[in-house]
Design a protein around this motif. Structure first.
Motif, PDB file in Angstrom:
ATOM      1  N   GLY A  35      20.597 -14.521 -13.289  1.00 11.60           N
ATOM      2  CA  GLY A  35      20.997 -13.502 -14.258  1.00 11.60           C
ATOM      3  C   GLY A  35      20.184 -12.231 -14.146  1.00 11.60           C
ATOM      4  O   GLY A  35      19.065 -12.236 -13.632  1.00 11.60           O
ATOM      5  N   ILE A  36      20.779 -11.136 -14.621  1.00 11.33           N
ATOM      6  CA  ILE A  36      20.103  -9.839 -14.707  1.00 11.33           C
ATOM      7  C   ILE A  36      20.300  -9.323 -16.125  1.00 11.33           C
ATOM      8  O   ILE A  36      21.362  -9.513 -16.733  1.00 11.33           O
ATOM      9  CB  ILE A  36      20.704  -8.785 -13.751  1.00 11.33           C
ATOM     10  N   SER A  37      19.300  -8.624 -16.648  1.00 13.69           N
ATOM     11  CA  SER A  37      19.474  -7.896 -17.903  1.00 13.69           C
ATOM     12  C   SER A  37      18.750  -6.562 -17.812  1.00 13.69           C
ATOM     13  O   SER A  37      17.785  -6.416 -17.054  1.00 13.69           O
ATOM     14  CB  SER A  37      18.947  -8.699 -19.089  1.00 13.69           C
ATOM     15  N   VAL A  38      19.263  -5.595 -18.581  1.00 12.50           N
ATOM     16  CA  VAL A  38      18.630  -4.281 -18.690  1.00 12.50           C
ATOM     17  C   VAL A  38      18.261  -4.094 -20.155  1.00 12.50           C
ATOM     18  O   VAL A  38      19.098  -4.270 -21.040  1.00 12.50           O
ATOM     19  CB  VAL A  38      19.573  -3.151 -18.224  1.00 12.50           C
ATOM     20  N   SER A  39      16.993  -3.754 -20.411  1.00 14.37           N
ATOM     21  CA  SER A  39      16.518  -3.607 -21.784  1.00 14.37           C
ATOM     22  C   SER A  39      15.792  -2.279 -21.962  1.00 14.37           C
ATOM     23  O   SER A  39      15.817  -1.429 -21.077  1.00 14.37           O
ATOM     24  CB  SER A  39      15.596  -4.778 -22.153  1.00 14.37           C
ATOM     25  N   GLN A  40      15.127  -2.139 -23.103  1.00 16.49           N
ATOM     26  CA  GLN A  40      14.538  -0.872 -23.549  1.00 16.49           C
ATOM     27  C   GLN A  40      15.616   0.211 -23.483  1.00 16.49           C
ATOM     28  O   GLN A  40      15.517   1.196 -22.770  1.00 16.49           O
ATOM     29  CB  GLN A  40      13.310  -0.470 -22.712  1.00 16.49           C
ATOM     30  N   LEU A  41      16.649  -0.027 -24.288  1.00 18.25           N
ATOM     31  CA  LEU A  41      17.840   0.825 -24.248  1.00 18.25           C
ATOM     32  C   LEU A  41      17.680   2.050 -25.139  1.00 18.25           C
ATOM     33  O   LEU A  41      16.997   2.015 -26.154  1.00 18.25           O
ATOM     34  CB  LEU A  41      19.069   0.031 -24.703  1.00 18.25           C
ATOM     35  N   GLU A  42      18.330   3.128 -24.753  1.00 20.35           N
ATOM     36  CA  GLU A  42      18.425   4.322 -25.590  1.00 20.35           C
ATOM     37  C   GLU A  42      19.803   4.936 -25.402  1.00 20.35           C
ATOM     38  O   GLU A  42      20.449   4.745 -24.371  1.00 20.35           O
ATOM     39  CB  GLU A  42      17.335   5.345 -25.268  1.00 20.35           C
ATOM     40  N   THR A  52      11.179 -15.744 -14.610  1.00 25.02           N
ATOM     41  CA  THR A  52      11.648 -14.379 -14.899  1.00 25.02           C
ATOM     42  C   THR A  52      10.672 -13.369 -14.320  1.00 25.02           C
ATOM     43  O   THR A  52       9.456 -13.603 -14.293  1.00 25.02           O
ATOM     44  CB  THR A  52      11.788 -14.125 -16.412  1.00 25.02           C
ATOM     45  N   LYS A  53      11.225 -12.283 -13.848  1.00 24.56           N
ATOM     46  CA  LYS A  53      10.429 -11.144 -13.355  1.00 24.56           C
ATOM     47  C   LYS A  53      11.064  -9.882 -13.920  1.00 24.56           C
ATOM     48  O   LYS A  53      12.285  -9.780 -14.035  1.00 24.56           O
ATOM     49  CB  LYS A  53      10.441 -11.085 -11.826  1.00 24.56           C
ATOM     50  N   ARG A  54      10.231  -8.897 -14.264  1.00 30.97           N
ATOM     51  CA  ARG A  54      10.782  -7.639 -14.789  1.00 30.97           C
ATOM     52  C   ARG A  54      10.096  -6.445 -14.161  1.00 30.97           C
ATOM     53  O   ARG A  54       8.953  -6.517 -13.719  1.00 30.97           O
ATOM     54  CB  ARG A  54      10.695  -7.597 -16.310  1.00 30.97           C
ATOM     55  N   ILE A  97      15.091 -10.090 -14.098  1.00 28.94           N
ATOM     56  CA  ILE A  97      15.879 -11.083 -13.378  1.00 28.94           C
ATOM     57  C   ILE A  97      15.448 -12.467 -13.845  1.00 28.94           C
ATOM     58  O   ILE A  97      14.268 -12.702 -14.127  1.00 28.94           O
ATOM     59  CB  ILE A  97      15.720 -10.941 -11.844  1.00 28.94           C
ATOM     60  N   LYS A  98      16.427 -13.366 -13.992  1.00 26.58           N
ATOM     61  CA  LYS A  98      16.143 -14.739 -14.409  1.00 26.58           C
ATOM     62  C   LYS A  98      16.703 -15.699 -13.369  1.00 26.58           C
ATOM     63  O   LYS A  98      17.872 -15.581 -12.986  1.00 26.58           O
ATOM     64  CB  LYS A  98      16.753 -15.021 -15.782  1.00 26.58           C
ATOM     65  N   VAL A  99      15.873 -16.639 -12.936  1.00 29.67           N
ATOM     66  CA  VAL A  99      16.283 -17.636 -11.943  1.00 29.67           C
ATOM     67  C   VAL A  99      15.892 -19.014 -12.471  1.00 29.67           C
ATOM     68  O   VAL A  99      14.745 -19.226 -12.882  1.00 29.67           O
ATOM     69  CB  VAL A  99      15.604 -17.395 -10.582  1.00 29.67           C
ATOM     70  N   ARG A 100      16.864 -19.945 -12.472  1.00 28.30           N
ATOM     71  CA  ARG A 100      16.577 -21.324 -12.875  1.00 28.30           C
ATOM     72  C   ARG A 100      16.924 -22.250 -11.717  1.00 28.30           C
ATOM     73  O   ARG A 100      18.031 -22.152 -11.151  1.00 28.30           O
ATOM     74  CB  ARG A 100      17.370 -21.705 -14.116  1.00 28.30           C
ATOM     75  N   THR A 101      16.004 -23.102 -11.366  1.00 23.83           N
ATOM     76  CA  THR A 101      16.201 -24.035 -10.261  1.00 23.83           C
ATOM     77  C   THR A 101      16.819 -25.339 -10.780  1.00 23.83           C
ATOM     78  O   THR A 101      16.869 -25.562 -12.003  1.00 23.83           O
ATOM     79  CB  THR A 101      14.864 -24.323  -9.557  1.00 23.83           C
ATOM     80  N   PRO A 102      17.287 -26.230  -9.895  1.00 21.12           N
ATOM     81  CA  PRO A 102      17.952 -27.471 -10.337  1.00 21.12           C
ATOM     82  C   PRO A 102      17.068 -28.377 -11.191  1.00 21.12           C
ATOM     83  O   PRO A 102      17.589 -29.201 -11.954  1.00 21.12           O
ATOM     84  CB  PRO A 102      18.323 -28.157  -9.022  1.00 21.12           C
ATOM     85  N   ASP A 103      15.735 -28.261 -11.074  1.00 22.88           N
ATOM     86  CA  ASP A 103      14.838 -29.065 -11.912  1.00 22.88           C
ATOM     87  C   ASP A 103      14.562 -28.385 -13.253  1.00 22.88           C
ATOM     88  O   ASP A 103      13.626 -28.745 -13.965  1.00 22.88           O
ATOM     89  CB  ASP A 103      13.530 -29.356 -11.176  1.00 22.88           C
ATOM     90  N   GLU A 115      14.642  -6.402  -5.524  1.00 21.29           N
ATOM     91  CA  GLU A 115      13.192  -6.419  -5.311  1.00 21.29           C
ATOM     92  C   GLU A 115      12.519  -7.508  -6.145  1.00 21.29           C
ATOM     93  O   GLU A 115      11.565  -8.160  -5.692  1.00 21.29           O
ATOM     94  CB  GLU A 115      12.601  -5.054  -5.649  1.00 21.29           C
ATOM     95  N   LEU A 116      13.005  -7.726  -7.353  1.00 24.47           N
ATOM     96  CA  LEU A 116      12.443  -8.772  -8.206  1.00 24.47           C
ATOM     97  C   LEU A 116      12.766 -10.162  -7.656  1.00 24.47           C
ATOM     98  O   LEU A 116      11.927 -11.071  -7.708  1.00 24.47           O
ATOM     99  CB  LEU A 116      12.990  -8.631  -9.631  1.00 24.47           C
ATOM    100  N   LEU A 117      13.984 -10.332  -7.129  1.00 23.84           N
ATOM    101  CA  LEU A 117      14.377 -11.624  -6.567  1.00 23.84           C
ATOM    102  C   LEU A 117      13.459 -12.027  -5.418  1.00 23.84           C
ATOM    103  O   LEU A 117      13.138 -13.211  -5.244  1.00 23.84           O
ATOM    104  CB  LEU A 117      15.829 -11.566  -6.094  1.00 23.84           C
ATOM    105  N   ARG A 118      13.020 -11.062  -4.653  1.00 22.98           N
ATOM    106  CA  ARG A 118      12.139 -11.340  -3.511  1.00 22.98           C
ATOM    107  C   ARG A 118      10.794 -11.897  -3.952  1.00 22.98           C
ATOM    108  O   ARG A 118      10.058 -12.491  -3.144  1.00 22.98           O
ATOM    109  CB  ARG A 118      11.932 -10.062  -2.697  1.00 22.98           C
ATOM    110  N   GLN A 119      10.455 -11.717  -5.232  1.00 27.66           N
ATOM    111  CA  GLN A 119       9.174 -12.213  -5.745  1.00 27.66           C
ATOM    112  C   GLN A 119       9.280 -13.641  -6.276  1.00 27.66           C
ATOM    113  O   GLN A 119       8.287 -14.218  -6.704  1.00 27.66           O
ATOM    114  CB  GLN A 119       8.680 -11.294  -6.868  1.00 27.66           C
TER     115      GLN A 119
END
Length: 371
Positions: A348-355, A311-313, A300-306, A332-336
């Motif tokens: 934003g959200i992304s999913v990685s380590q794809l197969e 990011t948390k994964r 999860i990616k969060v950017r504030t106005p400043d 759950e990541l947003l809560r952190q």
């Protein structure tokens, strides 16, 4: 006597080529075109005689019409009551091409796309199990026909050059296999103009030299061919003897699939933030399933106005493409993340380590052979 390098015959390569691809898509979508000499190009009668043919169906080809010809040639050669021009729709063709490539990637990720309508595949190792290259080619050909209602041809051999020769040999809806012990004899009987990479200019030179078939090339020394044509002559010598070491160059795997958005005014409302998270998870899940992929890491990616970006994964217990699992992990990541005071400018959200999703225990129901 010239010594050719030792051949490599251990690979199993498929070249799959769609039959009159653009024209076939248009005929599928408009059955009234099937009995017409269909030319995919701007109608030159409406463009002051200008225009180049992208492709033509097989009825139009009977009149001597082929891709890359001036479109006005179709007007000259095809009876007016038979001729139909359709303007190319490349957005549609790209969409159908992606569907074809999904079927290829169900077999192997070693896919080298040459164009929207053709690709090489190295199936020495594949995703489906202990099947021959012929069985895998038939599997793809039949899926393309049943699911997309389009025809494809394929060639199987131990290198790219011969696989390409094979796919061209029996079009349309062809299946060709060139075995190692048959390659030199097969190539001996082929016109040089059919060798991939031999253009019209070079064909003229061959004609002047009295060279017409692969047999003619096989009877010349490597030194002679190199003196005549330089590096291309050396490649011709190898190809004439069924030698081609070029690898299947697979496109790089996609590393992640994600979704993000910038907000002005910034987000503070918890319900609105969670609604966006759920929408992102839904879109990502859909894209993963469309591409036959699953992932194990949610970020999860969060950017504030400043403009501070946080990011948390989280690594999931197993691979997934499930919307609810992706949403729950991102929640759950947003809560952190501490965003309540300043609000969220970007989320934003992304999913990685794809197969790739593996297709276990598929019964192709086709004949068995080592190739």
């Amino acid at each position: 006597m010239d010594l050719l390098p030792k051949n490599d015959i251990h690979r199993k390569i498929i070249h799959l080529d769609m039959d009159a691809f653009y024209a076939s898509v248009e005929m599928r979508d408009n059955p009234e075109l099937k009995n017409k000499a269909l030319v995919i190009a701007h109608d030159p009668r409406e463009y002051n005689g200008h225009g180049v043919i992208a492709t033509a169906n097989y009825l139009a080809r009977q009149y001597g019409i082929n891709s890359a010809m001036p479109a006005i040639e179709a007007v000259r050669k095809i009876p007016k009551d038979k001729l139909v021009f359709v303007t190319p729709n490349f957005d549609k063709y790209r969409h159908v091409s992606a569907q074809v490539h999904e079927i290829m990637h169900a077999v192997t990720d070693q896919v080298e796309s040459v164009a929207l309508d053709e690709a090489y595949m190295d199936v020495t190792n594949n995703k489906l199990g202990n099947f021959s290259a012929i069985e895998l080619g038939c599997y793809m050909q039949e899926r393309i026909y049943k699911e997309l209602h389009l025809g494809a041809s394929f060639g199987v051999s131990y290198n790219k050059f011969l696989a390409k020769m094979g796919s061209e040999y029996a079009k349309p809806f062809g299946r060709s296999v060139i075995l190692p012990q048959e390659a030199v004899a097969f190539l001996a009987d082929q016109p040089i103009k059919k060798f991939p990479g031999v253009g019209k200019k070079t064909q003229g030179t061959f004609k002047e030299l009295g060279l017409q078939t692969g047999r003619d090339l096989q009877q010349l020394s490597v030194k002679k061919l190199t003196s005549l044509f330089g590096k291309f002559g050396y490649q011709l010598a190898l190809h004439a003897h069924g030698i081609d070491f070029s690898p299947v160059k697979a496109q790089r795997k996609r590393k992640s699939i994600g979704r993000e958005n910038t907000y002005l005014p910034v987000l503070f409302d918890q319900n609105e933030i969670l609604r966006n998270l759920r929408n992102f998870a839904e879109v990502i899940s859909k894209q993963l399933k469309e591409k036959k992929l699953q992932g194990k890491v949610v970020t999860i990616k969060v950017r504030t106005p400043d403009f501070v970006t946080k990011t948390k994964r989280q690594t999931l217990p197993k691979f997934t493409s499930d919307e609810q699992v992706i949403y729950q992990a991102s929640y759950e990541l947003l809560r952190q993340v501490d965003y309540q005071t300043a609000g969220i400018r970007l989320l934003g959200i992304s999913v990685s380590q794809l197969e790739s999703i593996r297709y276990a225990e598929i019964n192709l129901g086709l004949f068995s052979t080592d190739w």
